[in-house]
Design an enzyme around this catalytic site. Structure first.
Site, short mmCIF file in Angstrom:
data_model
loop_
_atom_site.label_atom_id
_atom_site.label_comp_id
_atom_site.label_asym_id
_atom_site.label_seq_id
_atom_site.Cartn_x
_atom_site.Cartn_y
_atom_site.Cartn_z
N SER A 140 0.86 -1.19 0.00
CA SER A 140 0.00 0.00 0.00
C SER A 140 0.89 1.23 0.00
O SER A 140 2.03 1.19 0.50
CB SER A 140 -0.89 0.01 1.25
OG SER A 140 -1.54 1.26 1.39
N TYR A 153 -1.44 -0.64 10.22
CA TYR A 153 -1.61 -0.99 8.81
C TYR A 153 -0.39 -0.54 8.00
O TYR A 153 0.20 -1.31 7.24
CB TYR A 153 -2.89 -0.36 8.26
CG TYR A 153 -3.19 -0.73 6.83
CD1 TYR A 153 -3.79 -1.94 6.51
CD2 TYR A 153 -2.91 0.15 5.79
CE1 TYR A 153 -4.07 -2.28 5.20
CE2 TYR A 153 -3.20 -0.17 4.48
CZ TYR A 153 -3.79 -1.39 4.19
OH TYR A 153 -4.07 -1.72 2.87
#
Length: 250
Positions: A140, A153
Site C-alpha cells: 500500500s 496498517y
C-alpha cells in the site's frame, strides 16, 4: 504459449473473493491460469465465477497458523508446484495509535504481515519447483505515506515492501521473482467507509493527478503483468498504482 499469457500456470491468491483480490483472480483466469482463491468464505466467488473450470477455492482464515499449514498440505497434494503466489489478504481498523487495544493491533499484524510471511515461506518449495515463479505482494502507499489510516496498517505494509526486496535477492537463485504493488485509494469494500465521506473523497481526489479513484482492475493488470514471462527481468520492485499521487508536489 506466448510471453503475454499465463496459460497452464498454477496461481494461489489470498483474499481472492472481493475487491482487488477478486479482480486479480478474474485477470489470471482470463489469461489462462488455474487459480486457487483463498478466503474465509469463498461462496460469493463460487457463485460469480461458477462457469470457470480452472477456479478452485479453499475456505479458511490466513491469520490462523493451523490453517496455513493445512493450506500448504492441500496445495502440495493437489498441485505439487506453484507458479504464482499473490499475497493479497488484508484488513484494517482506522484509529489513532493510543486508541488501539493490543489485541487489535496484533490481529492487524497477523493478517497483513505474518500471514504473508508464513504462507510465502511455507510455499517456497512449491514455488521453487516452478523454475520460473512469481510472488506478488499487495502492499500500500500507506507503507510510505501517512494516509491517516492507522499506524499498524502502514507499519505492516512497510514490512511487506522490505520483505519483497529481501526475498527478491534471497530467492533469485531459485528462479523466484518477488515484487510488490502499492495501491492508493482503490474502490473496494475495504475503502468504502473512507470514500463515502465527501470531505475525505475530495481530499483524496485533489491529491491525485489523474483526478479520480482507482479501480481494482487497474491493480489486477499490474499484478498479472508481473507474473508473465514478459516481466522476467523485474524483481524486488514496489510499483505504486496511485494515479500519480506519490509524485505530486504542489
Amino acid at each position: 504459449m506466448t510471453d503475454w499469457s499465463l496459460q497452464s500456470k498454477k496461481a494461489v491468491v489470498t483474499g481472492g473473493t472481493r475487491g482487488i483480490g477478486l479482480a486479480i483472480v478474474k485477470e489470471l483466469l482470463e489469461l489462462g491460469a488455474e487459480v486457487i482463491a483463498i478466503a474465509r468464505d469463498t461462496k460469493p466467488i463460487q457463485g460469480r465465477l461458477k462457469h470457470q473450470a480452472n477456479l478452485f477455492t479453499i475456505d479458511g482464515d490466513v491469520a490462523d497458523a493451523g490453517f496455513r499449514k493445512t493450506l500448504t498440505q492441500k496445495i502440495t497434494e493437489n498441485w505439487g508446484r506453484v507458479d504464482i503466489l499473490v499475497n493479497n489478504a488484508g484488513t484494517n481498523v482506522r484509529k489513532k495509535l493510543v486508541d488501539y487495544t493490543e489485541d487489535e493491533y496484533r490481529h492487524l499484524f497477523e493478517v497483513n504481515l505474518f500471514s504473508t510471511v508464513e504462507i510465502t515461506r511455507l510455499l517456497h518449495p512449491l514455488l521453487k519447483k516452478s523454475d520460473q515463479a512469481s510472488v506478488v505482494n499487495i502492499a500500500s502507499v500507506a507503507a510510505t505515506f501517512d494516509l491517516q489510516s492507522g499506524p499498524p496498517y502502514g507499519m505492516a505494509k512497510a514490512a511487506i515492501v522490505q520483505l519483497t526486496r529481501h526475498l527478491a535477492a534471497e530467492w533469485a537463485s531459485d528462479k523466484i521473482r518477488v515484487n510488490a504493488i502499492s495501491p492508493w485509494y482503490i474502490e473496494t469494500p475495504l475503502t468504502a467507509d473512507v470514500l463515502t465521506n465527501p470531505q475525505r473523497l475530495q481530499q483524496i481526489v485533489a491529491r491525485t493527478p489523474l483526478g479520480r479513484i482507482g479501480q481494482p482492475e487497474e491493480v489486477a493488470g499490474v499484478a498479472a503483468f508481473l507474473c508473465m514471462p514478459k516481466a522476467s527481468y523485474i524483481t524486488g520492485q514496489n510499483i505504486m498504482v496511485d494515479g500519480g499521487m506519490s509524485v505530486k508536489g504542489l
